[in-house]
Design an enzyme around this catalytic site. Structure first.
Site, mmCIF file in Angstrom:
data_model
loop_
_atom_site.group_PDB
_atom_site.id
_atom_site.type_symbol
_atom_site.label_atom_id
_atom_site.label_comp_id
_atom_site.label_asym_id
_atom_site.label_seq_id
_atom_site.Cartn_x
_atom_site.Cartn_y
_atom_site.Cartn_z
ATOM 1 N N ASP A 290 1.244 -2.205 -12.206
ATOM 2 C CA ASP A 290 1.907 -3.232 -11.422
ATOM 3 C C ASP A 290 0.831 -4.261 -11.064
ATOM 4 O OD1 ASP A 290 3.699 -4.690 -9.875
ATOM 5 O OD2 ASP A 290 4.534 -2.915 -8.912
ATOM 6 N N TRP A 291 1.246 -5.418 -10.589
ATOM 7 C CA TRP A 291 0.311 -6.529 -10.401
ATOM 8 C C TRP A 291 -0.705 -6.206 -9.309
ATOM 9 C CZ3 TRP A 291 3.055 -6.753 -14.241
ATOM 10 C CH2 TRP A 291 3.143 -7.850 -15.098
#
Length: 867
Positions: A290-291
């Site tokens: 995920d970012w």
């Protein structure tokens, strides 16, 4: 994703959950992360299994092999590492390999539409499509999202969401998934994936795994994300179940969650990624962070991570990375074997080929960074070239039809005393509540829908999308009704007059979202609001009920909402839950409100009478200092499983939904498919071959800056090094405990995408006739719940949803025969000792309950005795 872009407990068994030192993580990180709960530790599993052994992927892997075997080190690293925050049009993109026609791979939110762009459709949210219980609509919505992703040039569309499962009713993002049941999540996710990927867009199944609350989910240089402590059986039977079905559906990519599971971060948890996802489930695509959920360099690569998004290290916009040039360095010094890098890039390239993105797939034609036609191409750089960044390509097509159909079929009628609904077009109606109207600040005036203003169409955060337009309930009702008066306020007006002919329609809502935005004191999770309606909604309903003798309540909500203050008032005659309807909020509602269609939605979660009806362990944990140990002590007993076990009667049970007509279920017949002549599945098939590369360390010159001839963009992440020839291989790297490079044999529960193919053989089928016995047309939902026998020797929920089907539109008197198939896995429990799925031999003692909800199951089919 953030806006920055964006194992019931069982005895711990040495082979499953063991206390292991924090050596799975890089040394510097390990010093920050002392384990607080050694009862839940994630055992190591190395090395990463190679991809390419599943026959469905053999052609794509063959194509990838031809390319990857000739790539330079720089090209390989380029495709595994993001280019940096704000360094391209999409919320994330990798580097490219132009020699082979492989562009920067564009990754873009969201699971309900193309985020941060224009001329897109804002579809109903995942919880809404879940409430339809309509497999065809799930697929159709997936196709439409995929078509829009392709039209915008998005290679990887970041959805669907099957984690969170909805364990925590206050959790901020439960609305992005399909409901608080693993089968509903699994079918919704799989149908969505099939639809999306039929267009050539790659789906990203997320968030893997145990991400059940928003607060304290992320690790950083000063904090440690919470640890979801899950026992092995609970992991397999609840939280992994929909991911397994997504892999079985052929999903191209998976996104790791921010949090830890059993004290090891999901993006570098070798047990989860290497053993469970890639070995047991046979996942052939690539897994990304995920970012800013990338926490280490070497450790994450060895644990099975394939792609870093958006590329940066711990602090965005410094231009550094755990991978990029550092990945090149780690390969040259031997700490990351070329074997691992080759598999990483092969998985990415094979997925690109698998979905035909080498054949006329569009490049991105939009910008997530600006809505202007021209602007900076790399806005994260200090100095950036400019050019055309938005082409304003309209990808909506006729997807508004699908969006409206989904929103309409999701509408769930909970109560309809005196058959007050539907309303006549000329009836006198008074409408109350800001949730009926528009956002007072204007359409999309709140970034990522980060406010609760006007009708609630979706939650907030990276799971949102811009609305191209919005048909509000106020507009739709006003266009249809000849006798409507509107009070778009959340305070009941003192001057309202009421007559016995009036019907009051009160609109209330409850919102939530992602943690990077706080709305009305709620940091994603519903901390301040709890499970009550927002903006004094309960008072608004009570005030209307004191004035009017006929009140209809319409609710837009992200999840469970309490109704006890008003649900039993005599004048509250009807309640409709419209969930999160997207851009077609108004007409989808009036389709049902005025009787053009009968409501056919069913609740995808339980509505309790009190929040105290839930187990304490599913509360949001608000602990600002030290790593939270979120131990899933309720085990398998989540949502309706808990209510049944605790003998608590909810206000409305899971699966509940009324109609304007009535249906009769009759003539059930039970047939046997593939015999369950063994407790465990037959032996898994043998594993196919995987690509074989020259895995020697490449020439350092392949990543030397001196060999390049382009202008560097500041903060852009490159694979190059200044003096790579000075790097020598070292044998002193402190590898994790248990690390080795010998490929392990496939586990017995594996053998295909999603697991052993025999798990998905149909064991039994139930056919049932459904007849519309009422006076209006409508659709019925048939739900099948399994009751497993005590002979399995394990504490198991008394009822578990395992299949559902929805009829076509049936006119009065019409019938349809539905078939509900039950697989071996549907009748199995996870044996933590054998590490395989265990079913009752021949299905002895299995009961199949069929009906309208978990609390309304009039038909029983017993294996051996029939129906």
């Amino acid at each position: 994703m953030t806006r920055w872009s964006h194992w019931a407990l069982v005895p711990l068994l040495p082979s499953l959950l063991v206390a292991s030192p924090v050596s799975e993580q890089d040394d510097d990180t390990a010093k920050l992360n002392p384990r607080a709960d050694n009862d839940y530790a994630s055992p190591p599993f190395y090395p990463t299994p190679h991809g390419g052994w599943v026959s469905d992927w053999s052609d794509a892997y063959a194509k990838a092999y031809e390319v990857v075997s000739n790539m330079t080190l720089a090209e390989k690293v380029n495709l595994t590492t993001g280019t940096g925050y704000f360094m391209g049009p999409c919320v994330g993109q990798t580097g490219s390999a132009p020699r082979y026609g492989i562009p920067n791979i564009c990754l873009q939110d969201s699971p309900l539409g193309i985020r941060e762009t224009d001329h897109n459709t804002a579809f109903p949210a995942g919880i809404t499509i879940g409430a339809t219980f309509n497999k065809d609509l799930m697929y159709e919505r997936g196709v439409a999202i995929g078509e829009e992703a392709r039209g915008k040039g998005v290679n990887v569309q970041l959805g669907p969401v099957v984690g969170p499962l909805g364990r925590k009713p206050r959790g901020g993002r439960i609305w992005e998934g399909f409901g608080a049941d693993p089968t509903l999540q699994a079918i919704g996710g799989a149908q969505t994936i099939k639809g999306m990927q039929s267009t050539g867009a790659i789906a990203a199944l997320k968030h893997f795994i145990g991400n059940e609350q928003e607060m304290y989910r992320m690790s950083s240089i000063i904090t440690k994300g919470y640890s979801s402590n899950i026992d092995d059986r609970t992991l397999h039977e609840l939280y992994l179940w929909p991911f397994a079905e997504g892999v079985r559906a052929g999903v191209g990519s998976v996104m790791a969650a921010y949090n830890d599971v059993n004290s090891s971060a999901c993006s570098q948890n070798s047990k989860l990624i290497n053993d469970i996802l890639k070995n047991e489930l046979g996942f052939q695509g690539f897994i990304m962070t995920d970012w800013f959920g990338h926490y280490t360099g070497v450790g994450s690569a060895l644990a099975g991570l394939d792609m870093a998004m958006p590329g940066e290290g711990a602090v965005p916009l410094l231009g550094d990375s755990y991978w990029g040039s550092e990945l090149s360095r780690s390969v040259l010094n031997g700490s990351i074997p070329m074997d691992r890098l080759n598999d990483m890039v092969t998985r990415i390239v094979a997925t690109w080929y698998k979905f035909g993105q080498d054949k006329d797939y569009p490049l991105p034609n939009f910008s997530s960074n600006t809505k202007d036609a021209t602007g900076e191409i790399y806005p994260g750089a200090l100095f950036s070239p400019t050019g055309v960044v938005n082409q304003f390509v309209n990808v909506e097509g006729d997807h508004n039809i699908t969006a409206r159909a989904v929103a309409r079929e999701a509408i769930t009628l909970l109560k309809n005393n005196d058959n007050i609904l539907p309303i006549g077009r000329s009836d006198s109606i008074k409408i109350f509540g800001t949730d009926a109207g528009p956002n007072s600040g204007g359409l999309n005036s709140c970034s990522d829908q980060g406010c609760d203003n006007g009708v609630l169409t979706m939650g907030w955060g990276s799971g949102s999308a811009n609305l191209p337009y919005l048909i509000t309930p106020q507009e739709a009702i006003g266009n249809i009704s000849s006798n409507a008066t509107f009070y778009i306020t959340d305070s009941f007006p003192s001057d309202v007059t009421a007559s016995s002919e009036d019907t009051a329609i009160v609109f209330i809502n409850a919102d939530s979202g992602e943690n990077y935005i706080t709305v009305d004191g709620n940091p994603g999770d519903r901390i301040e609001a709890g499970l009550n309606a927002w903006h004094n909604g309960d008072d608004l309903v009570k005030d209307a009920a004191n004035k009017f003798s006929n009140v209809v309540v319409v609710i837009h909500t992200v999840g469970p909402i309490l109704m006890e203050e008003w649900i039993e008032l005599d004048s509250v005659k009807a309640v409709l839950v419209a969930h999160l309807p997207g851009q077609e909020a108004g007409y989808s509602l009036t389709d049902v409100l005025f009787g053009d269609y009968s409501p056919s939605g069913h609740m995808p979660y339980t509505i309790p009478k009190s929040e105290s009806d839930y187990p304490d362990s599913v509360s949001i944990i608000n602990q600002p200092f030290g790593q939270i140990q979120d131990t899933f002590t309720e085990g398998l007993y989540v949502d309706y499983r808990h209510f049944l076990q605790a003998n608590i009667t909810p206000r409305y049970p899971f699966g509940h939904g009324l109609s304007y007509t009535t249906f009769n279920f009759s003539n059930p017949t039970l047939s046997v498919g593939t015999a369950l002549d063994s407790t465990y599945p037959p032996a898994r098939p043998s594993q196919g071959a995987t690509p074989k590369y020259n895995d020697s360390i490449p020439n350092p010159a392949e990543v030397a800056w001196s060999s390049t001839s382009f202008t560097r963009i500041w903060r852009y992440l490159y694979p190059y090094l200044d003096d790579p020839q000075s790097i020598t291989a070292s044998s002193t790297y402190p590898y994790p405990v248990g690390y080795n490079t010998t490929q392990a044999p496939g586990v017995r529960a594996g053998g295909g995408q999603g697991g052993n193919p025999a798990l998905f053989d149909t064991a039994f089928s139930v056919q049932i006739d459904v007849k519309n016995t009422g006076s209006r047309s409508g659709k019925a939902v048939v739900q099948l719940y399994v009751e497993l026998p005590s002979s399995l020797g394990l504490d198991t929920p008394s009822l578990q949803l395992r299949q559902f089907e929805k009829t076509k539109e049936l006119a009065p008197g019409d019938s349809e025969t539905l078939t509900l198939d039950i697989t071996r896995k549907d009748l199995s429990v996870w044996d933590v000792v054998v590490q395989d799925w265990k079913a009752p031999t021949n299905g002895d003692g299995v009961k199949l309950w069929i009906g309208n909800s978990v609390a309304d199951l009039p038909i029983l089919c017993s294996v051996g005795d029939g129906c």
